[in-house]
Design an enzyme around this catalytic site. Structure first.
Site, PDB file in Angstrom:
ATOM      1  N   CYS A 153    -129.139 -13.057 -25.712  1.00 18.32           N
ATOM      2  CA  CYS A 153    -128.551 -13.781 -24.579  1.00 18.32           C
ATOM      3  C   CYS A 153    -129.123 -15.189 -24.413  1.00 18.32           C
ATOM      4  O   CYS A 153    -128.385 -16.152 -24.161  1.00 18.32           O
ATOM      5  CB  CYS A 153    -128.737 -12.989 -23.293  1.00 18.32           C
ATOM      6  SG  CYS A 153    -130.421 -12.387 -23.018  1.00 18.32           S
TER       7      CYS A 153
ATOM      8  N   LYS B 104    -137.002 -14.212 -31.436  1.00 18.15           N
ATOM      9  CA  LYS B 104    -135.554 -14.107 -31.600  1.00 18.15           C
ATOM     10  C   LYS B 104    -134.884 -15.474 -31.462  1.00 18.15           C
ATOM     11  O   LYS B 104    -133.988 -15.821 -32.240  1.00 18.15           O
ATOM     12  CB  LYS B 104    -134.960 -13.160 -30.548  1.00 18.15           C
ATOM     13  CG  LYS B 104    -135.278 -11.690 -30.747  1.00 18.15           C
ATOM     14  CD  LYS B 104    -134.750 -10.885 -29.560  1.00 18.15           C
ATOM     15  CE  LYS B 104    -135.170  -9.436 -29.621  1.00 18.15           C
ATOM     16  NZ  LYS B 104    -134.722  -8.690 -28.419  1.00 18.15           N
TER      17      LYS B 104
ATOM     18  N   HIS C 253    -129.214 -16.779 -16.770  1.00 16.92           N
ATOM     19  CA  HIS C 253    -130.394 -17.309 -17.449  1.00 16.92           C
ATOM     20  C   HIS C 253    -130.372 -18.838 -17.375  1.00 16.92           C
ATOM     21  O   HIS C 253    -129.325 -19.472 -17.532  1.00 16.92           O
ATOM     22  CB  HIS C 253    -130.393 -16.916 -18.930  1.00 16.92           C
ATOM     23  CG  HIS C 253    -130.717 -15.484 -19.187  1.00 16.92           C
ATOM     24  ND1 HIS C 253    -131.046 -14.578 -18.201  1.00 16.92           N
ATOM     25  CD2 HIS C 253    -130.766 -14.773 -20.362  1.00 16.92           C
ATOM     26  CE1 HIS C 253    -131.277 -13.403 -18.743  1.00 16.92           C
ATOM     27  NE2 HIS C 253    -131.113 -13.495 -20.046  1.00 16.92           N
TER      28      HIS C 253
ATOM     29  N   GLY D  64    -122.385   0.988 -19.135  1.00 16.93           N
ATOM     30  CA  GLY D  64    -123.515   0.097 -18.862  1.00 16.93           C
ATOM     31  C   GLY D  64    -123.063  -1.255 -18.334  1.00 16.93           C
ATOM     32  O   GLY D  64    -121.870  -1.568 -18.278  1.00 16.93           O
TER      33      GLY D  64
ATOM     34  N   ARG E 126    -139.498 -14.114 -17.436  1.00 19.42           N
ATOM     35  CA  ARG E 126    -138.621 -13.336 -16.562  1.00 19.42           C
ATOM     36  C   ARG E 126    -138.826 -13.815 -15.121  1.00 19.42           C
ATOM     37  O   ARG E 126    -139.967 -13.965 -14.665  1.00 19.42           O
ATOM     38  CB  ARG E 126    -138.950 -11.852 -16.665  1.00 19.42           C
ATOM     39  CG  ARG E 126    -137.951 -10.953 -15.968  1.00 19.42           C
ATOM     40  CD  ARG E 126    -136.643 -10.859 -16.731  1.00 19.42           C
ATOM     41  NE  ARG E 126    -136.771 -10.075 -17.955  1.00 19.42           N
ATOM     42  CZ  ARG E 126    -135.813  -9.982 -18.877  1.00 19.42           C
ATOM     43  NH1 ARG E 126    -134.676 -10.638 -18.723  1.00 19.42           N
ATOM     44  NH2 ARG E 126    -136.001  -9.256 -19.962  1.00 19.42           N
TER      45      ARG E 126
ATOM     46  N   SER F 148    -131.197  -8.944 -15.051  1.00 16.59           N
ATOM     47  CA  SER F 148    -130.080  -8.204 -15.643  1.00 16.59           C
ATOM     48  C   SER F 148    -130.164  -8.186 -17.157  1.00 16.59           C
ATOM     49  O   SER F 148    -129.553  -7.324 -17.806  1.00 16.59           O
ATOM     50  CB  SER F 148    -128.733  -8.788 -15.203  1.00 16.59           C
ATOM     51  OG  SER F 148    -128.646 -10.161 -15.522  1.00 16.59           O
ATOM     52  N   GLY F 149    -130.951  -9.104 -17.731  1.00 17.32           N
ATOM     53  CA  GLY F 149    -131.199  -9.065 -19.165  1.00 17.32           C
ATOM     54  C   GLY F 149    -131.953  -7.817 -19.582  1.00 17.32           C
ATOM     55  O   GLY F 149    -131.957  -7.444 -20.754  1.00 17.32           O
TER      56      GLY F 149
END
Length: 340
Positions: free
Chosen positions: A130, A215, A243, A12, A236, A160-161
């Protein structure tokens, strides 16, 4: 003398990045195993100048291995991480599964390295979200100086997150914009991501926050200080890697912007690029592939008594995931396992 290391989920985005960073930082590896699901079994991955073939996660025996860096989802982690931990292999997990377990340390080495010794509770260490990881690197040195009361953060998070599927969707939708005969409806994201922004990452919770926002709140408290109040809006954006965060900080005492700039310049893991001129700041495309968390736009907030604003940018596949996991592995080896 080095370590016997396992990378789980090696095919991945994050798993491949872990392998790159282990090689780049010359992590002391005596033996390396790369694991994947049976669907990806036999896939070749690179580790420096070496090509490795993935082995089957389902049948792998973790006995005798020192540490395993997990880069698979929570469901697979729930099955295989306890097996590795029970076999004596320390798990460094990139999923969200263990982050909120009070018995499992959640570590950003620049912020709370002392927590590494708590790995003994369950032989597992959690890697943060992240968006949290890069923010707390900036918050911790400022908190040590002036104590943070409250943080208001708005994030601008790359696709990409959301993994390879997110990157593919942005790419395919962008191409389709210029080809009217092609239609690429949203699949990975809730709305079209190409030429758009989406104010939702993860699912909605009862209070109207998304889980990504929750989170950031909970993880910041666990890593830095439970007394800090945090409110987040996570968005996003159509960026492939990197980021960005606009962070407003309220302190218990006054902190001058020049002193804050000096503190951050000396802080580990941070690069300050802050010129008050056109282009005198860092954007996500410039941070891709870099280890640092970049801080720009440091300025006083005149609307509150003790406030600062800053702009925070980092490669989410690196500091937001793979790099932080490797840094935890380095810390574990240096402070606990100590071979050779």
């Amino acid at each position: 003398m080095g370590y016997r290391v396992v990378v789980v989920g090696a095919t991945g985005n994050v798993g491949r990045e872990m392998l790159n960073i282990l090689a780049e930082r010359q992590f002391p590896v005596d033996e390396l195993a790369v694991l994947a699901s049976r669907r990806s079994l036999g896939t070749e991955v690179s580790f420096g100048d070496t090509t490795l073939t993935t082995k089957d996660l389902d049948t792998f025996d973790f006995t005798g291995w020192d540490m395993a860096l997990f880069a698979v989802g929570s469901e697979a982690t729930k099955v295989y991480a306890p097996k590795a931990a029970k076999a004596g292999c320390v798990v460094i997990d990139n999923s969200s599964l263990y982050r909120y377990d009070p018995d499992i340390p959640l570590i950003v080495p620049e912020c709370n390295p002392q927590a590494i010794h708590d790995y003994k509770n369950k032989n597992i260490i959690a890697n943060p979200n992240c968006s949290t990881a890069q923010m707390v690197v900036a918050l911790k040195p400022l908190h040590d100086r002036a104590r943070i009361k409250r943080v208001v953060v708005s994030t601008y998070q790359s696709v990409s997150g959301a993994g390879k599927e997110g990157m593919d969707e942005l790419w395919d939708q962008t191409k389709a914009i210029y080809n009217p005969t092609t239609d690429v409806p949203p699949n990975k994201f809730q709305k079209q991501i190409a030429f758009n922004v989406i104010p939702q990452i993860d699912v909605f919770m009862e209070d109207g926050s998304t889980k990504e926002e929750w989170k950031m709140v909970v993880e910041t408290k666990k890593i830095v200080d439970p007394s800090i109040k945090v409110t987040a809006t996570c968005v996003r954006v159509p960026v492939f890697v990197g980021h960005s965060e606009a962070v407003n900080i309220e302190f218990e005492e006054f902190l001058d912007e020049d002193e804050a700039r000096d503190i951050l310049r000396e802080a580990p893991g941070i690069m300050v690029i802050d010129k008050r001129e056109d282009g005198g700041y860092v954007s996500p495309i410039e941070c891709a592939g870099d280890f640092a968390t970049f801080i720009s736009r440091i300025r006083q907030d005149s609307t509150i008594e003790n406030g600062l604003n800053l702009w925070c940018v980092s490669d989410n596949l690196r500091k937001g995931a793979a790099l932080n996991a490797v840094q935890i592995a380095e810390l574990l080896g240096r402070e606990v396992l100590k071979k050779g």
